[in-house]
Structures are given as C-alpha cells and as structure tokens.
Design an enzyme around this catalytic site. Sequence first.
Site, PDB file in Angstrom:
ATOM      1  N   CYS A 125       2.245  -2.719  -3.556  1.00  9.40           N
ATOM      2  CA  CYS A 125       2.677  -1.472  -4.183  1.00  9.40           C
ATOM      3  C   CYS A 125       2.074  -1.436  -5.578  1.00  9.40           C
ATOM      4  O   CYS A 125       1.050  -2.072  -5.825  1.00  9.40           O
ATOM      5  CB  CYS A 125       4.192  -1.342  -4.191  1.00  9.40           C
ATOM      6  SG  CYS A 125       5.066  -2.619  -5.128  1.00  9.40           S
ATOM      7  N   PHE A 126       2.681  -0.731  -6.513  1.00  8.42           N
ATOM      8  CA  PHE A 126       2.029  -0.575  -7.818  1.00  8.42           C
ATOM      9  C   PHE A 126       1.986  -1.885  -8.602  1.00  8.42           C
ATOM     10  O   PHE A 126       0.937  -2.313  -9.077  1.00  8.42           O
ATOM     11  CB  PHE A 126       2.724   0.514  -8.645  1.00  8.42           C
ATOM     12  CG  PHE A 126       2.043   0.758  -9.970  1.00  8.42           C
ATOM     13  CD1 PHE A 126       0.771   1.303 -10.002  1.00  8.42           C
ATOM     14  CD2 PHE A 126       2.658   0.423 -11.165  1.00  8.42           C
ATOM     15  CE1 PHE A 126       0.118   1.504 -11.219  1.00  8.42           C
ATOM     16  CE2 PHE A 126       2.017   0.633 -12.377  1.00  8.42           C
ATOM     17  CZ  PHE A 126       0.753   1.172 -12.411  1.00  8.42           C
TER      18      PHE A 126
END
Length: 364
Positions: free
Chosen positions: A95-96
């Site tokens: 994810c980020f």
Amino acid sequence: MRPDTHHYRELFLNNAPLMDARAPIEFSKGAFPGALNLPLMNDEERHQVGICYKQHGQEAAIALGNKLVSGQIKEERLQAWAQFTQAHPDGYLYCFRGGLRSQITQTWLREEAGIRYPRVVGGYKAMRGFLLNNLEQTVSSARFQILGGMTGTGKTDVLQQLDHSLDLEGYAHHRGSSFGKHATAQPSQINFEHRLSIAMLKKTAQGHQGFVLEDESQTIGRCSLPLNLYRGMQQWPLIWLEDSLENRITRIVRDYVQNLHAEFTQQSDPQTGFALFAEQLRQSLSRITKRLGHQRYQQLAAIMDAALQEQERSGALDGHRDWIRGLLTQYYDPMYSYQREQKADRVIFQGDADAVLNYLRRHG
C-alpha cells in the site's frame, strides 16, 4: 511463506509482480511498471475513512472501513486478490507506506482464503524513494555521452542498437517535438521518473558504467527531465549524427506519418482513426505558427492538407515529403544549425549512423 521484503533493488531488477492495494486515484498519479491496482478501498471509501480518521481516530476509521468493505464487495476483492496470488506466486503486495491497508489485505487473504502472501515493507513511498535516490546517484556517478543531430537523422534508431543507451523519449512516450505525440497518452511525471530510474538500475546491474542519451529539451511533451540530468546534458560530450536530407525526410514520413497513422487506426475503426491522425498532424503544425510566421505556416498547411487528402484517397504518402522538406529547410535545420554552433566545443565525434554506432560501441 515467503517473508515480507524491503529489498527494493531486487524487486525492480527481477520484475517482481506487484499488487497495489492503494485507491485508484493514488495509483493513477504514480505507480510502477507492471503493477496491478487491486485496491482494498475505492476512492469514495478511502475518502470516507480518511474523514472518519481525522474526526474520530484510527479505531473508528478501521470499523468504518470494515463496514464499507463487507459482504459481496469484500468477497469480490478477496477473489481478485486470490487470483493475483495464484497467477503470481512470486509477487508481493503493498500500500502507500506498507502499513495498515497492506496488513489488512494480507490478513484477509490468510484468514479468509488460506493464502499467505508477502508484502513490501515501507510500501510505495519507500520504493519510490529508493528509485529517486538511485536516479540521483546514477546521474552523479556514471559517465554520459549525448547524441545530437538534425531532425530525422535517426537518433532513436541508433540508441535502440546500443546496450548502454537510455531512450528518454521512449520512457516519456513522446518523440520530443511539436509533432511528438503518440496516439496514446504519455505517462505521468512520476511514472516517467520510475521508468528512467529502473532502466538505469538494470543497465548498471548489467555492468554498464556509462550511458548514451539523446540531446533533449528540459521537457519531453509533458514529462520533465530530472534537473541534475538536464544540467549535465548541457556539459557532457556530444556525438553528432549526420544523414542526407532525403533520408531524413523518408524517416520522418515513416515515423510521423505512416507509423502514427497506424497507431490511431489500431485504437478505432479506419475512418475515425484517419480523422484523428489527420487532426493531430494539423494541430502539431498549428502549434508552431508563431515561430514559422503566418505566411509560411499557411503554405505548409496547404501542402499538408493536400497530402492528407491524397493519403486518405489512395494511401500514397509521397505528398507528405513536400511539407516535411519545407519544415526542415525553413525551420528546423536553421534552428539546429545554430544550436550546433553553440555546442561546437563539446562535439567529440560526428558521422553517419554506422560511424557513430562504431564509435559509441568502442567508447561505451
């Protein structure tokens, strides 16, 4: 189970399959080549959870996320993730920041689908940071040579025959002039930087300590060169590629007319494709009206229109040679000749394609 990883270099060198759990809006702004966006939350869900987090904290945000992504929605996303893991058993998810979203995705896969799948520690942010650092370090430490020449001399053709070249226009998906747009869109600035850095990483791993680049403006279409790279390009040694006017016209007809037309017709039906191709060609000429002067523009535009009409009627391309010849001799060649004079002290070799290729292979 394979362990989670923070070995970003190996991920990119090995073209590891990557499952991006960020929201689509994040993915569209910047991603990695070959990564597939299979988000935990869509844009609206992410927006609602973000507001909840700011107002009520993490626990409430997690509860809202579990409520929004439940039932059939959750089942569909789990199925998509499971299919990815089965198709790419050597891949990773992220994810980020490599935090909550990737951990939740990982947990749901394990607990509800019985699949143990590793994630990238630090996520997208850490991987992008690695690539930007690699880009800066490579520009600072490697040796570079610049390939210049008049429009149409085939600089890209030469670069594609060299193992130690970096095709900036290829990474930017743009040919670098007013006529440089393709039928499909350019990458985002972030994705351009990723492509360039990964190419440098792979070629350095192959043992290359020097690179050849085409002489470019600071922007290639909408993509901007990294500032340290562009500044270096104003100082590095220059190799000048030469070819006859007729050969250059033939090459331009191939790239900017024949191949561009084919790109557009691949995107739609032949009639629509030709109309879009013709409109782009006309707009490309129109963009340099001020630099051409109105009278010269009108003359070249009329020749181009006649050539397009003949191409649509019979498929013949020879009519395009006339406006291209005028554009080269009246506009591009004087401009490039002036630039060549300004860079004369940096030119270390000049010759035709065979001579330049031999030189660059010997001195690469």
